[in-house]
Structure formats: C-alpha cells, structure tokens
Design an enzyme around this catalytic site. Structure first.
Site, mmCIF file in Angstrom:
data_model
loop_
_atom_site.group_PDB
_atom_site.id
_atom_site.type_symbol
_atom_site.label_atom_id
_atom_site.label_comp_id
_atom_site.label_asym_id
_atom_site.label_seq_id
_atom_site.Cartn_x
_atom_site.Cartn_y
_atom_site.Cartn_z
ATOM 1 C CE1 TYR A 1 -3.076 -69.311 -44.576
ATOM 2 C CE2 TYR A 1 -3.438 -70.413 -42.474
ATOM 3 C CZ TYR A 1 -3.000 -70.448 -43.786
ATOM 4 O OH TYR A 1 -2.494 -71.618 -44.318
ATOM 5 C CE LYS B 1 -4.988 -72.249 -47.627
ATOM 6 N NZ LYS B 1 -4.291 -72.391 -48.943
ATOM 7 C CB THR C 1 -4.136 -74.907 -43.568
ATOM 8 O OG1 THR C 1 -3.765 -74.871 -42.199
ATOM 9 C CG2 THR C 1 -5.257 -73.897 -43.788
ATOM 10 C CG ASP C 2 -3.614 -77.941 -39.115
ATOM 11 O OD1 ASP C 2 -3.444 -76.749 -39.464
ATOM 12 O OD2 ASP C 2 -2.852 -78.534 -38.320
ATOM 13 C CD GLU C 3 -3.509 -71.955 -38.917
ATOM 14 O OE1 GLU C 3 -4.162 -70.896 -38.895
ATOM 15 O OE2 GLU C 3 -2.281 -72.007 -38.736
HETATM 16 P P1 NAD Z 1 4.734 -69.395 -48.411
HETATM 17 O O1 NAD Z 1 4.220 -68.149 -47.807
HETATM 18 O O2 NAD Z 1 6.138 -69.831 -48.145
HETATM 19 O O3 NAD Z 1 4.579 -69.337 -50.004
HETATM 20 C C1 NAD Z 1 3.432 -68.857 -50.643
HETATM 21 C C2 NAD Z 1 3.791 -68.655 -52.106
HETATM 22 O O4 NAD Z 1 2.615 -68.211 -52.798
HETATM 23 C C3 NAD Z 1 4.862 -67.602 -52.336
HETATM 24 O O5 NAD Z 1 5.809 -68.070 -53.271
HETATM 25 C C4 NAD Z 1 4.100 -66.409 -52.889
HETATM 26 O O6 NAD Z 1 4.867 -65.580 -53.748
HETATM 27 C C5 NAD Z 1 2.974 -67.110 -53.632
HETATM 28 N N1 NAD Z 1 1.786 -66.259 -53.806
HETATM 29 C C6 NAD Z 1 1.130 -65.564 -52.837
HETATM 30 N N2 NAD Z 1 0.086 -64.911 -53.370
HETATM 31 C C7 NAD Z 1 0.086 -65.218 -54.695
HETATM 32 C C8 NAD Z 1 -0.761 -64.859 -55.756
HETATM 33 N N3 NAD Z 1 -1.797 -64.039 -55.585
HETATM 34 N N4 NAD Z 1 -0.495 -65.351 -56.987
HETATM 35 C C9 NAD Z 1 0.573 -66.188 -57.181
HETATM 36 N N5 NAD Z 1 1.410 -66.541 -56.211
HETATM 37 C C10 NAD Z 1 1.174 -66.063 -54.970
HETATM 38 O O7 NAD Z 1 3.702 -70.507 -48.008
HETATM 39 P P2 NAD Z 1 3.854 -72.057 -47.669
HETATM 40 O O8 NAD Z 1 4.105 -72.200 -46.230
HETATM 41 O O9 NAD Z 1 4.757 -72.690 -48.647
HETATM 42 O O10 NAD Z 1 2.343 -72.541 -47.924
HETATM 43 C C11 NAD Z 1 1.942 -73.024 -49.207
HETATM 44 C C12 NAD Z 1 0.509 -73.502 -49.122
HETATM 45 O O11 NAD Z 1 0.394 -74.542 -48.142
HETATM 46 C C13 NAD Z 1 -0.502 -72.438 -48.717
HETATM 47 O O12 NAD Z 1 -1.672 -72.620 -49.466
HETATM 48 C C14 NAD Z 1 -0.752 -72.715 -47.246
HETATM 49 O O13 NAD Z 1 -2.032 -72.276 -46.865
HETATM 50 C C15 NAD Z 1 -0.633 -74.219 -47.211
HETATM 51 N N6 NAD Z 1 -0.206 -74.782 -45.922
HETATM 52 C C16 NAD Z 1 0.893 -74.293 -45.277
HETATM 53 C C17 NAD Z 1 1.302 -74.889 -44.077
HETATM 54 C C18 NAD Z 1 2.511 -74.396 -43.325
HETATM 55 O O14 NAD Z 1 2.731 -74.834 -42.191
HETATM 56 N N7 NAD Z 1 3.353 -73.529 -43.886
HETATM 57 C C19 NAD Z 1 0.567 -75.957 -43.549
HETATM 58 C C20 NAD Z 1 -0.559 -76.426 -44.244
HETATM 59 C C21 NAD Z 1 -0.927 -75.836 -45.428
HETATM 60 O O1 DAU Z 2 -1.322 -75.465 -39.111
HETATM 61 C C1 DAU Z 2 -0.954 -75.131 -40.415
HETATM 62 C C2 DAU Z 2 -0.581 -73.689 -40.446
HETATM 63 O O2 DAU Z 2 0.653 -73.574 -39.758
HETATM 64 C C3 DAU Z 2 -0.458 -73.116 -41.862
HETATM 65 O O3 DAU Z 2 -1.709 -73.180 -42.480
HETATM 66 C C4 DAU Z 2 0.033 -71.673 -41.807
HETATM 67 O O4 DAU Z 2 0.235 -71.169 -43.107
HETATM 68 C C5 DAU Z 2 1.337 -71.633 -41.047
HETATM 69 O O5 DAU Z 2 1.763 -70.300 -40.901
HETATM 70 C C6 DAU Z 2 1.182 -72.270 -39.672
HETATM 71 O O6 DAU Z 2 0.351 -71.463 -38.817
HETATM 72 P P1 DAU Z 2 0.726 -71.195 -37.277
HETATM 73 O O7 DAU Z 2 0.074 -69.954 -36.854
HETATM 74 O O8 DAU Z 2 0.518 -72.423 -36.472
HETATM 75 O O9 DAU Z 2 2.334 -71.009 -37.457
HETATM 76 P P2 DAU Z 2 3.360 -69.964 -36.831
HETATM 77 O O10 DAU Z 2 4.716 -70.429 -37.227
HETATM 78 O O11 DAU Z 2 2.989 -68.555 -37.095
HETATM 79 O O12 DAU Z 2 3.180 -70.224 -35.277
HETATM 80 C C7 DAU Z 2 3.332 -71.514 -34.702
HETATM 81 C C8 DAU Z 2 3.003 -71.387 -33.237
HETATM 82 O O13 DAU Z 2 4.030 -70.608 -32.608
HETATM 83 C C9 DAU Z 2 1.703 -70.662 -32.948
HETATM 84 O O14 DAU Z 2 1.098 -71.225 -31.812
HETATM 85 C C10 DAU Z 2 2.145 -69.225 -32.640
HETATM 86 C C11 DAU Z 2 3.502 -69.431 -31.988
HETATM 87 N N1 DAU Z 2 4.478 -68.340 -32.204
HETATM 88 C C12 DAU Z 2 4.731 -67.942 -33.471
HETATM 89 C C13 DAU Z 2 5.617 -66.928 -33.718
HETATM 90 C C14 DAU Z 2 5.901 -66.464 -35.127
HETATM 91 C C15 DAU Z 2 5.140 -67.781 -31.125
HETATM 92 O O15 DAU Z 2 4.931 -68.169 -29.960
HETATM 93 N N2 DAU Z 2 6.036 -66.765 -31.368
HETATM 94 C C16 DAU Z 2 6.280 -66.315 -32.619
HETATM 95 O O16 DAU Z 2 7.095 -65.365 -32.759
#
Ligand code: NAD
Ligand code: DAU
Length: 335
Positions: free
Chosen positions: A147, A151, A123-125
């Site tokens: 988180y 990561k 992730t960019d985070e």
């Molecule tokens: P998500 O929370 O929707 O899915 C995570 C999945 O991992 C789920 O199916 C869960 O059951 C599985 N999981 C969790 N712990 C596990 C374990 N110990 N063993 C096996 N399976 C397990 O997440 P997502 O948004 O699809 O993110 C997927 C990946 O992409 C993550 O690594 C996340 O850090 C990365 N990522 C997410 C975002 C975003 O915006 N959502 C952005 C950049 C990177």
């Molecule tokens: O940048 C990549 C990341 O993006 C991934 O690695 C993470 O897994 C994913 O959860 C996401 O992280 P963020 O914290 O950016 O996403 P989230 O959807 O939780 O929040 C997006 C923005 O919105 C953040 O600035 C917080 C704000 N927010 C979020 C929620 C849930 C609100 O203002 N209100 C809310 O209720």
C-alpha cells in the site's frame, strides 16, 4: 471552484465533497469506480444539491476520465482514489499497483493536457515508521507495505510532472483518519461494530503501535486549504493533534460502547507492521490551517454516529465484508 474529486465516494473523499459543496459553494463532480469501499450512500447528504454530480468511472480509464473532465468543466483535480487497506495490500497487491501507478498517471496526463491544478491525497505511511520524533516534508520516503510503496510511487510521479512539465501539482499527506462513513475494515469502525455485536476485538501483536489520529473533517479542511493556498510543486503534511497506542483506543471503545473488556483478544501481528506514525504539520499551519477536533471528543462522536447509523453499516456488515473478515481473521463474525 469547479472540482473533479476522484475517489469521492469513499470515506475521506465524501467528507471533502460535503465540505466543499455545502460550506464553500464549490461545484463538485465526484468520479469514482465504486469498489467495495466506494458507496453512493456516502454522498446521500449531497443528492439533489445544485453543483453536485456523481459519475461512475475508474481513474485508469483514460476515455472515461476525459469525458468526466469535459462534462464537469473542472479547474482542478483532487485525487483521493486509491486502494487504502494495508492488510488487503499484503494479501492481494495487484489493484494497488494498477490504481496508484496507472491511475495516477492517467489523471496527471489529463491534467497536463488541460493545464489543470492537481492535488494528490497521500499518506504519512510513505515515510515509514518512526520510533521517536516526527516526520517533516523533508523526511526520506521509506514505505513498508505494498500500500504505502505504491502510494509513494504515485507521489514521485506527481512530483515529476511538476519538475518536468511545470504542472501545478500539490501533495497533501495525512495521518490516520477517523470519523463517520469509514469502511469497517479499519481499526476504529471495526472495533466499534464488533464491540456492539459482542464479537472479539482483534488487536494485532502487543497493541502498542502508535497512530497519529486526525478527524476526516480536519484532514478535508487541510486538503481544501492546500488546494487554495499551497505552492505548486510542494508537499504539505497534515497530522492530527493526538497520538494514541492501539490498545488504548480499543479500551476507550470498550468503555464508550459498554462492551466487555474480555472481548479484547491479541492476535497474530500484521507482517511488516509499522510501529509508530507521527507527522509534523508546521508547513500547512503556516498557511493558516489548524486541526479543530481532539481525539477524545471525535472518538466519542464517531462511536455515537455508528450507533445511530445502522442503515449505513448494516448492508456492509451483512454482505461480502463477512467473507473478507473470515479470510483476514480466520474466524467468522458472530453478531
Ligand atoms: P476509501 O477506501 O474509503 O475510499 C477510496 C475510494 O476510492 C473509494 O470510493 C473507491 O471506490 C475509490 N477508488 C478506488 N480505486 C479507484 C479507481 N481505480 N478509480 C476510481 N476510484 C477508485 O479510502 P479513504 O480512507 O477515504 O482514503 C482516501 C485517500 O486518502 C487515499 O488516497 C488514501 O491513501 C488517503 N489517506 C487515507 C488515510 C486514512 O486514514 N484513511 C490517511 C491518509 C491518507
Ligand atoms: O496513516 C495513514 C493510513 O492510516 C492510511 O494511509 C491508510 O489508508 C489507512 O488504512 C490507515 O492505515 P493503518 O494501517 O494505520 O490503519 P488500520 O485501521 O488498518 O490500522 C490501524 C492500527 O490498528 C494499525 O497499527 C493496525 C492495528 N489494527 C488494525 C486492524 C484492522 C489492529 O490491531 N487490529 C485490526 O483488526
């Protein structure tokens, strides 16, 4: 390719599995613990498709990982498995440490024993917050939350397996994903469903935090591209084409759903809240990848998908999610 896709029952992992099975003809075994965020329903379009298998298991469970690798005959591991919600990592960090540190270690050892190619989804985070400019793969790691810190730790462990053992690893770091099948704890689906139900739209702080939005299909395409063409030992950023302040995203969702602007409420900010993320993707573009979906169009399609797929989100929104919501926001959902 024959792939073991860990965490493939989640939002992005299931998007990737659909893409690789249906459009690339890969053999995919999804290996997933099925936490609250992992759902077999996310893979419903693949049920019964030749070349697709689902195995329930945790990445930290060495014996189960070995068995899944043997059965699948995988040539590569793609690891999406993670705890992914920043707010949950602030409230209860323990699962984040276990899955990201121990789980990644178990997968790396399994890959090392067999000499498998290994792709870590990151992730960019891990770079922290940036007020101006954009992060490149050379930017220092400066994670802010449990988180992103765990990561980042996983990324460092992956890199160490390349440097120490010569394991062919690649890391692909994405910006904020959106699209169908995203669990409604995240900003966009939470706001869409609350808007449709007449619930408050809880914007953290001033809502001027900026996120770099990428459609999950574009991120999945980037991951596939890096898996096929990336150089071992390298990191590739994949950022979306558009940046937007949270408040602007929420206002657009209000328009798209026909909700009332008065539903927007500014609530207490997230502790340690990163102000802005922005990723440069020049390196993966040089490999031939480009994002295809602009945020304006992708957001409208995503809102339409949630409108049409109550059978997917209905069971979530009526289940344990309600208790989570009450703990996190200090109020119950009305709708
Ligand atoms: P998500 O929370 O929707 O899915 C995570 C999945 O991992 C789920 O199916 C869960 O059951 C599985 N999981 C969790 N712990 C596990 C374990 N110990 N063993 C096996 N399976 C397990 O997440 P997502 O948004 O699809 O993110 C997927 C990946 O992409 C993550 O690594 C996340 O850090 C990365 N990522 C997410 C975002 C975003 O915006 N959502 C952005 C950049 C990177
Ligand atoms: O940048 C990549 C990341 O993006 C991934 O690695 C993470 O897994 C994913 O959860 C996401 O992280 P963020 O914290 O950016 O996403 P989230 O959807 O939780 O929040 C997006 C923005 O919105 C953040 O600035 C917080 C704000 N927010 C979020 C929620 C849930 C609100 O203002 N209100 C809310 O209720």
């Amino acid at each position: 390719m024959r792939l073991l896709v860990c965490g493939g029952a989640g939002f992005i992992g299931s998007t990737f599995a659909r893409l690789r099975v249906l459009e690339h003809g890969d053999e995919v075994t999804v290996y997933d613990k099925l936490t609250y965020a992992g759902r077999e329903e996310n893979l419903r379009e693949l049920a019964g498709t030749p070349g697709f298998t689902f195995v329930k298991g945790a990445i930290e469970d060495e014996a189960a990982v070995d068995a899944a690798l043997e059965c699948s005959g995988a040539e590569a591991i793609v690891n999406f498995a993670a705890e992914t919600h920043v707010d949950r990592s602030i409230a209860e960090p323990d699962a984040f440490v276990r899955t990201h540190a121990l789980g990644t270690y178990v997968l790396l050892e399994a890959a090392r024993e067999r000499g498998l190619r290994y792709l870590q989804v990151s992730t960019d985070e891990v770079y922290g917050s940036i007020e101006v400019g954009t992060f490149t793969e050379q930017s220092p790691l400066a994670p802010s939350s449990p988180y992103s810190a765990t990561k980042a730790g996983a990324d460092l462990l992956v890199a160490s397996y390349f440097h120490t053992y010569g394991l062919p690893t690649v890391i692909c770091r994405g910006s904020n994903n959106y699209g169908p099948y995203q669990y409604p704890e995240k900003l966009i689906p939470l706001m869409v469903l609350n808007a449709l139900h007449g619930d408050a739209l809880p914007v953290y702080g001033d809502g001027m935090q900026v996120r770099n939005w990428i459609h999950a299909r574009d991120f999945s395409r980037a991951i596939g591209h890096v898996l096929e063409h990336g150089e071992a030992g390298e990191v590739y950023n994949a950022g979306g084409p558009d940046e937007e302040a949270n408040i602007a995203v929420v206002e657009r969702i209000v328009e798209l759903t026909g909700a009332d602007r008065a539903q927007i409420e500014h609530v207490t900010d997230r502790p340690g809240h990163d102000r802005r993320y922005s990723l440069s993707s020049e390196k993966v573009r040089a490999l031939g990848w480009e994002p295809e979906v602009r945020f304006e169009q992708g957001l409208a399609e995503t809102v339409a998908w949630y409108r049409e797929n109550e059978d997917w989100w209905g069971p979530i929104r009526s289940g344990s999610y309600r208790a989570y919501y009450e703990r996190q926001y200090g109020r119950a959902l009305q709708g």
